[in-house]
Scaffold this active site. Structure first.
Site, PDB file in Angstrom:
ATOM      1  N   SER A   1       0.826  -1.205   0.000  1.00  0.00           N
ATOM      2  CA  SER A   1       0.000   0.000   0.000  1.00  0.00           C
ATOM      3  C   SER A   1       0.862   1.258   0.000  1.00  0.00           C
ATOM      4  CB  SER A   1      -0.914   0.033   1.223  1.00  0.00           C
ATOM      5  OG  SER A   1      -1.857  -0.995   1.138  1.00  0.00           O
TER       6      SER A   1
ATOM      7  N   GLY B   1      -4.147  -2.115  -0.981  1.00  0.00           N
ATOM      8  CA  GLY B   1      -3.244  -1.805  -2.077  1.00  0.00           C
ATOM      9  C   GLY B   1      -3.022  -0.315  -2.169  1.00  0.00           C
TER      10      GLY B   1
ATOM     11  N   CYS C   1      -9.177  -1.891   3.290  1.00  0.00           N
ATOM     12  CA  CYS C   1      -8.433  -0.721   2.820  1.00  0.00           C
ATOM     13  C   CYS C   1      -8.827  -0.378   1.374  1.00  0.00           C
ATOM     14  CB  CYS C   1      -6.936  -0.963   2.980  1.00  0.00           C
ATOM     15  SG  CYS C   1      -5.977   0.558   2.913  1.00  0.00           S
TER      16      CYS C   1
ATOM     17  N   GLN D   1     -12.539   0.401  -0.210  1.00  0.00           N
ATOM     18  CA  GLN D   1     -12.893   1.564  -1.025  1.00  0.00           C
ATOM     19  C   GLN D   1     -13.520   1.111  -2.350  1.00  0.00           C
ATOM     20  OE1 GLN D   1      -9.031   3.343  -1.210  1.00  0.00           O
ATOM     21  NE2 GLN D   1      -9.077   4.062   0.918  1.00  0.00           N
TER      22      GLN D   1
ATOM     23  N   HIS E   1      -6.687  -1.943   8.969  1.00  0.00           N
ATOM     24  CA  HIS E   1      -6.026  -3.223   8.706  1.00  0.00           C
ATOM     25  C   HIS E   1      -6.233  -4.207   9.842  1.00  0.00           C
ATOM     26  CE1 HIS E   1      -3.827  -2.287   4.976  1.00  0.00           C
ATOM     27  NE2 HIS E   1      -4.047  -1.056   5.380  1.00  0.00           N
TER      28      HIS E   1
ATOM     29  N   GLU F   1      -5.730  -7.207   9.869  1.00  0.00           N
ATOM     30  CA  GLU F   1      -4.681  -8.231   9.902  1.00  0.00           C
ATOM     31  C   GLU F   1      -3.486  -7.773  10.723  1.00  0.00           C
ATOM     32  OE1 GLU F   1      -5.197  -6.164   7.492  1.00  0.00           O
ATOM     33  OE2 GLU F   1      -3.308  -5.541   6.575  1.00  0.00           O
TER      34      GLU F   1
END
Lengths: 395, 1112
Positions: free
Chosen positions: A58, A254, A283, A287, A373, A375
């Site tokens: 990202s 990304g 993320c 979007q 995030h 994760e």
């Protein structure tokens, strides 16, 4: 309050420089790879996890200004890598990186940066730089390192000024995998490393993950939650995806402008939604899901990047846990405009720092996304539950 | 969730007196909590026996009980006030234990009082070792291999599992009292026995040793919606084996990968959930094996703590304030982060600097105690420093410690010694280990050699190595002559003074000689300066100024500059000029401003009382319309709460650091002046440097303060005023001292000049003792003379506090000491008003105080000590002992006892107002307040627990009641001493006390006590018709008095001594009394007071009353 553009003469011993699009040159010591790279300047406030940050796709086409002054203390290792593709082009740190101390390290941060082709700059007042970004917004910049201290400042300024910037840039296709591949590797545990995904793979619900520049820990978490994961490129069509017979589709994080990436991705996602495919986006994936559902995205003033961001659960669908706050890891410079959510798209999470949208769910469908995030890696693990929620939907 | 409306009044329990392990951090947290609860409209009732606290200021709580914190007394307060809830998490272990006792004995249930902040079961689960371990097992967290024992036999069974070395931790004790590390079976048996005795539940936990493992603390906050945040991660530089309170620590954690950190973060939150801490701040401690990251939970505290105070100061996140709001029902997202004013408290602070804490010790006060650090805390204070790098932060902390360090000063004893000697020094866990590490680098040892011996993480060691490398280079090259290089060195935290020392070394002249010469002017000095760059601190400062190298100030904003900070909480750093000039965020205002210099780290003799005064200066000057600017480096204090002053600089109190702050503050607005008289000796020492730079000093001039401290100047003034001093003299050599002492006549009181807290003061009875004192206690020389006073044996000592505006003098309080002259005033119990002085004597003292105040030109506070002794004709003579024209330790006690804010009045006088502008101070009372000192002897086995001219107490309590016996009784109870109602008393007094002790013994016998006495005392008492049982002195052989005490056959000890030998002979009696917790009095006057209290007071009949009622 920001200083006007200043061009200081190169101090003796300077082997690195950051040149902002407005012409300001910030001198320091270069480390890592030599050369120059252009990108958008952003700051990250996390106090741990610099290697994860530097390998998060990202951050492609970005230069990360770390607010914590000591970076590199624990060196670098193979496990803390989040991808093998293009990510941040460089980083700025306050203190010169000193030799590491960690039983987990396999390399010094400085040599790792060089091997990865990333440029580092130390000896900078990173707090002043952060304030500047806060006050005048994200800027484009060039970071350059030459061990002999030879710089063509005029050329670097031109590069910074000429760079078109992230807005309108579809970077996802640049950092995405080129072919579909089966994911292997589960949750990390101390002393054991990453677990294997192979056990009982056949019985697990199959998640096809679209890679817009993903962090590996997302897939590991999907595996931990009980899924079998196949990763497909950002360019995958609906047919490509459906060929894998997914039980659900995951949209990854990304880099770049969601509107630009969305030109190709949104029709695919819309089609998947129409087919009532369970979808989870993180993320950039969040979007894109929002765009597919009819909302709009916008570029933020300075973005959110760090590991301390409070996100609140909103909406009655949470039941007892409505209002609960998750401390999250964030990295985004674009956001879903909460005011543009169409009917049928429910806001599920908001940032308590600025009220920006941090999560949506699409009514009547098994489709949701979060801006942050879950994760982690780096950052708090408060939101792992989302992976379980998603995999749980696929049963 | 909104705040609770089903409760309207809340009882807050304080922490009581300052003791080792429980210091003024609990005044900080309690004060925050009370303010937070009052903001919400609750009626707040406070109990705290410590008068030196801000929290006991009558305007803080609605009802303030300065009463002993014992379950019985607090139950009376509950019965009287009927609070809806009790908040037990703000007052350390004292408050938790008290609340738990009230829950267990049914008091809370009886009166319908709800425990908020922590439930009884959660407290028990966290504190009970066995339950805690089981809880950790249930959530899959590893604990050290361990077992609980209630006897030495059981302990040895546990030892089979843990092996040696083993750690012994008694349950429910403060700061690990009574615990330790055993390396062999004999030690194991001894420590286990002591631990079982120290534990109120006679329970010890024996654990496998994790010596050398890395140690971390997580400060966690949870609300009732189950939101959890980590406020701060603290990493101990000293690995496992040293109590965290005694460890050098840094924040944030610096040597963890994110994966390791997140394991710890998730584990911390899991611990809070499992223990059941519903709301508030807790601290969870972990040990981490540096070889493989294995994580072990050590313990958790379900309350705010010393670490949470540190974390609050380190991050700007006010844990106690937030915890108080959570306790009444708010959730984190409903509370605003006051630093940014725009974001909620439900986030995790992120910092962009490094915080270092170094503890401060007082081993020199306790002769005979070893300076080994272990799992029982021994430090008495701490310094915190902030820098943008570890090196800067660490070196700032070293100089902020005020132990004579300018940075990593050389350890002379290790210079040029063998590797074995250095290795041995490194292996000992002492307060100086960090300096020894630095010295080891100088002596050529490597990180790889030092790491396994010390267990310090290699990352920290390399940082120290880098500092020593720079020192070595400076020793070759002298100071840099260019700004960039100078800035680079300053950014590593080198002080100007340290740079001067290193620069002088580069010239190749022996240090002391070069420095002496450097101070002189002339050709040699010019040459030296040209070669070294600078030869003194002042010259380094000039060089820096010439190069334009100054620190900038950055904000502590909890968010690493992601948001604008509205609270001016700042620290200095040397920053790169990345955008032209280094960015300075001080932004001084255009207001009229006063700077208040704080007292630095707490130490014996300079503690919370001075911080109290500094806070009051802030409050008063704020009321008077000034901008108040606080400078201090003690994280435990209220003065370093960002709320206390308008602007806060968290900086070391050195001339260099303070001058840089003033330089910036003078760039805008008007600096009206600096207050140096409220923070004890620390800011006073800076007065000269400030005056030299033309900085206005408010209040009494530093010269007048010096006059009062300079014996020779002061003697002249006393002569001029016609006042009486004890005979005295001054000596600059051993022979001179002997001559002066002979002239005065023994006994004499010896002390070095310029002291606070009576360091190295001693009464000597003979020339042999004088020789011993001079050989061991002080350096006598031309520069540091020794002062010799006639010792007024058996005189009554008094303290008088007065206010003066240069024209008028007001007496604020006259205190009569209970212990006779010769016991340090800080260690004496005292009463206000005096309990046995004639009006004539009081008037005489007040008259003398007036004369002195006017003669010295006092503007502000003044404290005078008098001694009263009858001459051979029975006339009571008043002797002037000492004058301190500045805030003194007694100020908060006087303020609490009289209800007058004397520190505030003083601050406003210093800023130019007159006494006539304030209401008159009340001097007649229908009650009595007794101050009693509290001692840390139990922490220092080997040291003699006897009172002397050297101050040893760490804190104080106040007992207040309608008469002397009740107030005295309460003061004892507050200090942890429950006077017996019956039993056996042991009496052994010096010859001159025999007559005086008779009424005390008679009274005890009347109360049904049996009395034991040694030959001399016993014979005399028998002659007086008192029935006593004779018992052997220790020197007379067994069975003797100590045997009887150990067997539990003694409930009270009156033991006074005279002369060296008698003191040594009776040491085991005092040590045993301490160990067995037998109330023990070492002066006749205190023995009398105790017997009076025993005769007329019963705990059950004591009444409780808030300060507000006494004062109205």
């Amino acid at each position: 309050m920001a200083d006007p553009a200043t061009t200081l003469a190169q101090p003796a011993g300077a082997t690195g420089v950051l040149v902002l699009a407005d012409g300001t040159a910030v001198w320091g010591k270069g480390f890592g790879a030599s050369g120059s790279a252009v990108g958008e300047l952003c700051f990250n406030t996390a106090m741990t996890g610099y290697q994860e940050v530097m390998t998060d796709p990202s951050y492609a086409a970005q230069i990360v200004n770390f607010t914590f002054p000591h970076i590199g203390n624990v060196g670098a290792n193979e496990e803390d890598r989040e991808s093998r593709v293009e990510s941040a082009v460089g980083c700025i740190v306050r203190e010169e990186v000193t030799p590491h101390s960690s039983f987990r390290a396999s390399d010094q941060f400085v040599s790792w940066m060089a091997a990865e082709g990333r440029i580092g700059l130390s000896g900078v007042d990173t707090r002043a730089l952060t304030r500047r970004i806060r006050l005048s917004g994200a800027q484009n910049a060039v970071i350059a390192h030459d061990p002999h201290g030879r710089f063509d400042l005029r050329e670097l300024k031109r590069q910074a000024a000429d760079w078109a910037g992230l807005e309108g840039m579809d970077l996802a296709s640049r950092v995405s995998r080129e072919k579909a591949e089966g994911w292997e590797g589960g949750e990390w545990t101390l002393g054991e490393g990453y677990g294997s995904a192979a056990q009982g793979a056949g019985d697990r619900p199959h998640v096809v993950a679209v890679d817009y520049g993903s962090k590996d820990n997302i897939f590991r978490n999907l595996v931990r939650a009980g899924a079998r994961v196949t990763v497909v490129p950002a360019s995958a069509s609906v047919e490509d995806i459906m060929a894998h017979e997914p039980a659900g589709v995951f949209l990854s994080n990304g880099p770049g402008d969601p509107a630009a990436t969305g030109e190709r991705a949104v029709p695919v996602i819309r089609e998947l939604l129409d087919r009532n495919m369970p979808i989870f986006g993180i993320c950039l994936g969040h979007q894109l899901l929002a765009l597919a559902a009819g909302a709009k995205t916008k570029k933020m003033h300075q973005g959110h990047r760090g590991a301390n961001h409070p996100v609140q659960r909103v909406g009655e669908s949470w039941g007892d846990t409505e209002g609960l706050v998750e401390i999250t890891s964030m990295n985004h410079g674009f956001a879903v405009d909460g005011d543009t959510l169409p009917e049928g798209v429910e806001q599920t999470h908001v940032s308590l720092f600025d009220g920006s949208n941090c999560g949506i769910a699409i009514s009547g469908k098994k489709a949701f996304g979060v801006q942050y995030h879950p994760e982690a890696s780096p950052g708090p693990q408060d939101s792992f539950y989302l992976f379980d929620k998603f995999v749980g939907m696929l049963g | 969730m909104p705040k609770r409306t089903d409760i309207s009044s809340i009882l807050v329990i304080g922490a009581g007196p300052i003791i080792i392990g429980q210091a003024c951090e609990f005044d900080y947290s309690g004060t925050q909590a009370i303010k937070a609860l009052k903001e919400e409209g609750y009626r707040v009732i406070l109990v705290n026996s410590n008068p030196a606290t801000i929290m006991t200021d009558p305007e803080m709580a609605d009802a303030t009980y300065v009463e002993p914190i014992t379950p019985e007394i607090v139950a009376k307060i509950i019965a009287k006030e009927r609070p809806d809830a009790v908040l037990p998490t703000m007052g350390g272990q004292t408050a938790l234990n008290c609340a738990l006792a009230l829950a267990n004995d049914g008091t809370l249930e009886k009166y319908g009082v709800e425990m908020i902040g922590a439930k009884a079961d959660a407290i028990d689960k966290a504190e009970n070792r066995q339950r805690f371990r089981e809880a950790m097992d249930s959530i899959g967290l590893e604990s050290a291999r361990s077992g609980v024992a209630y006897s030495v036999d059981e302990a040895f069974k546990v030892l089979e599992r843990t092996g040696l070395p083993a750690i012994i931790r008694p349950s429910f004790t403060l700061g690990g009292t009574g615990g330790g590390i055993a390396y062999n079976k004999a030690e194991f048996e001894r420590i286990t026995r002591e631990g079982i005795d120290a534990s109120p539940t006679n329970e010890v936990l024996i654990e496998e040793s994790l010596l050398g493992w890395k140690e971390f603390e997580m400060e966690v906050v949870r609300d009732r919606a189950d939101n959890c945040i980590i406020v701060c991660a603290i990493e101990n530089v000293d690995p496992m084996g040293v109590h965290t309170g005694d460890s050098i620590t840094v924040a944030p954690a610096l040597t963890l990968t994110d994966k390791e950190y997140q394991i710890m973060r998730s584990a911390s939150i899991a611990v809070l959930r499992e223990i059941g801490v519903e709301t508030g701040g807790s601290n969870v401690q972990f040990a981490v094996n540096p070889a493989d990251g294995r994580l072990i939970v050590i313990e958790m505290n379900p309350r705010v703590s010393r670490s949470s105070a540190l974390a609050s100061k380190a991050t700007g996140f006010p844990i106690a304030r937030v915890a108080a709001k959570l306790a009444v029902g708010y959730t984190l997202d409903e509370i605003t982060n006051e630093i940014t004013g725009a974001t909620p408290a439900s986030f995790e602070p992120t910092i962009d600097y490094v915080v270092t804490k170094i503890p401060r010790f007082a081993f020199e006060k306790f002769k005979g105690a070893k300076d080994d650090l272990s799992t029982a805390m021994k430090s008495v204070g701490e310094v915190m420093a902030i820098g943008r790098s570890f090196a800067e932060s660490m070196q700032k902390a070293l100089r902020g410690l005020e132990t004579g360090l300018d940075g990593f000063n050389r350890v002379v004893e290790l210079e040029g010694t063998s590797r074995d000697v250095i290795t041995a020094a490194l292996s000992r866990r002492t307060p100086d280990r960090l300096l020894n590490v630095a010295q080891a680098f100088r002596e050529g040892l490597s990180v790889e050699e030092i790491q396994p011996i010390t267990g310090y993480d290699a990352w920290f060691l390399r940082q120290i190595e880098a500092i020593i490398y720079e020192e070595r280079m400076l020793g070759h090259t002298g100071l840099p002559r260019d700004a960039a290089e100078m800035r680079r060195l300053k950014a590593m935290g080198f002080s100007d003074k340290r740079l001067a020392t290193l620069a002088v070394r580069s010239v190749g002249v022996a240090g002391g000689m070069a420095e002496t010469q450097a101070r002189r002017s002339g050709l040699l000095h010019d040459t030296l300066r040209a070669m070294a760059g600078a030869t003194s601190e002042a010259e380094v400062r000039k060089l820096r100024e010439k190069l334009g190298v100054h620190p900038v100030f950055k904000r502590i904003d909890s968010c690493a500059a992601e948001f604008e900070a509205i609270t001016p909480y700042m620290y200095s750093t040397y920053e790169a000029p990345s955008f032209g000039e280094p960015e300075n965020e001080a932004w001084p205002s255009d207001r009229r401003k006063v700077v208040i210099l704080g007292g630095g780290p707490n130490r014996i003799g300079q503690g919370i009382e001075f911080d109290y005064c500094c806070c009051h200066a802030c409050f008063a000057l704020d009321e008077a319309g000034f901008e108040t600017i606080m400078v201090n480096c003690n994280p435990e204090t209220v003065s370093t709460d960002y709320d206390t002053s308008d602007r806060l600089y968290f900086e070391p109190l050195t001339a260099e650091d303070v001058l840089e702050i003033l330089r910036v503050e003078q760039q805008n607005g008007e600096l009206v002046g600096v207050i140096v008289q409220f923070g004890g000796q620390t800011p006073l020492k800076l007065a000269q440097a400030l005056e030299d730079e033309g900085i206005p000093i408010l209040g009494t001039s530093p010269d007048a303060i010096d006059l009062a401290e300079d014996r020779e100047r002061f003697a002249k003034l006393v002569g001029k005023l016609g006042l009486r001093q004890p005979d005295n003299g001054i000596a600059r050599s051993r022979d001179e001292a002997a001559a002066v002492a002979r002239g005065i006549g023994y006994p004499v009181l010896l002390r070095p000049s310029y002291v606070l807290g009576g360091r190295a003061m001693e009464i000597v009875d003979s020339e042999a003792q004088l020789d011993d004192y001079i050989a061991t206690a002080v350096n006598v020389s031309g520069d540091s003379p020794v002062l010799i006073d006639q010792y007024l044996r058996d005189a009554v000592e008094c303290d008088v506090d007065a206010l003066c505006d240069g024209t008028d003098v007001v007496i604020a309080g006259v205190m009569q000491h209970i212990e006779e002259a010769g016991v340090h005033s800080g260690d004496s119990a005292c009463t206000l008003p005096p309990y046995s002085l004639s009006d004539a004597v009081i008037a005489e003292m007040e008259g003398q105080a007036r004369k002195l105040a006017l003669a010295l030109g006092v503007r502000g506070l003044m404290n005078i000590q008098f001694a009263i002794k009858a001459d051979e004709n029975g006339n009571e003579l008043v002797y002037l002992i000492e004058v301190n024209p500045r805030a003194s330790r007694t100020v908060p006690f006087v303020a609490k006892a009289t209800g007058q804010p004397i520190a505030k009045i003083a601050a406003r006088i210093m800023a130019g107002e007159m006494l006539s502008a304030f209401p008159p101070i009340r001097r007649k009372f229908d009650y009595m307040a007794v101050k009693e000192a509290v001692f840390p002897f139990a922490r220092f086995p080997g040291a003699d627990p006897v009172l002397s001219p050297e101050m040893k107490s760490t804190g104080e309590v106040m007992g207040i009641d309608s008469d002397f016996p009740a107030a005295f009784f309460k003061s004892q109870l507050g200090a942890g001493v429950t006077l017996p109602e019956s039993g056996t008393a042991f009496v052994s007094v010096k010859e001159s006390d025999r007559q005086a002790i008779v009424p005390a013994v008679r009274s005890l016998i009347e109360q049904g006590f049996s009395v034991l006495a040694t030959d001399g005392t016993g014979g005399y008492l028998a002659q007086q018709g008192l029935t006593v049982e004779r018992i052997n002195k220790v020197a007379q052989g067994q069975p003797h008095i100590v045997d009887r005490m150990i067997d539990g056959g003694v409930d009270l000890v009156f033991n006074t001594t005279e002369g060296w030998q008698s003191l040594i002979d009776s040491k085991s009696i005092r040590a045993t009394a301490l160990q067995m917790k037998i109330p023990s009095y070492t002066t006749a006057a205190a023995s009398l007071a105790a017997s009076r209290a025993i005769a007329s007071v019963r705990v059950s009949q004591l009444e409780v009353k808030p300060l507000q009622d006494y004062h109205s």
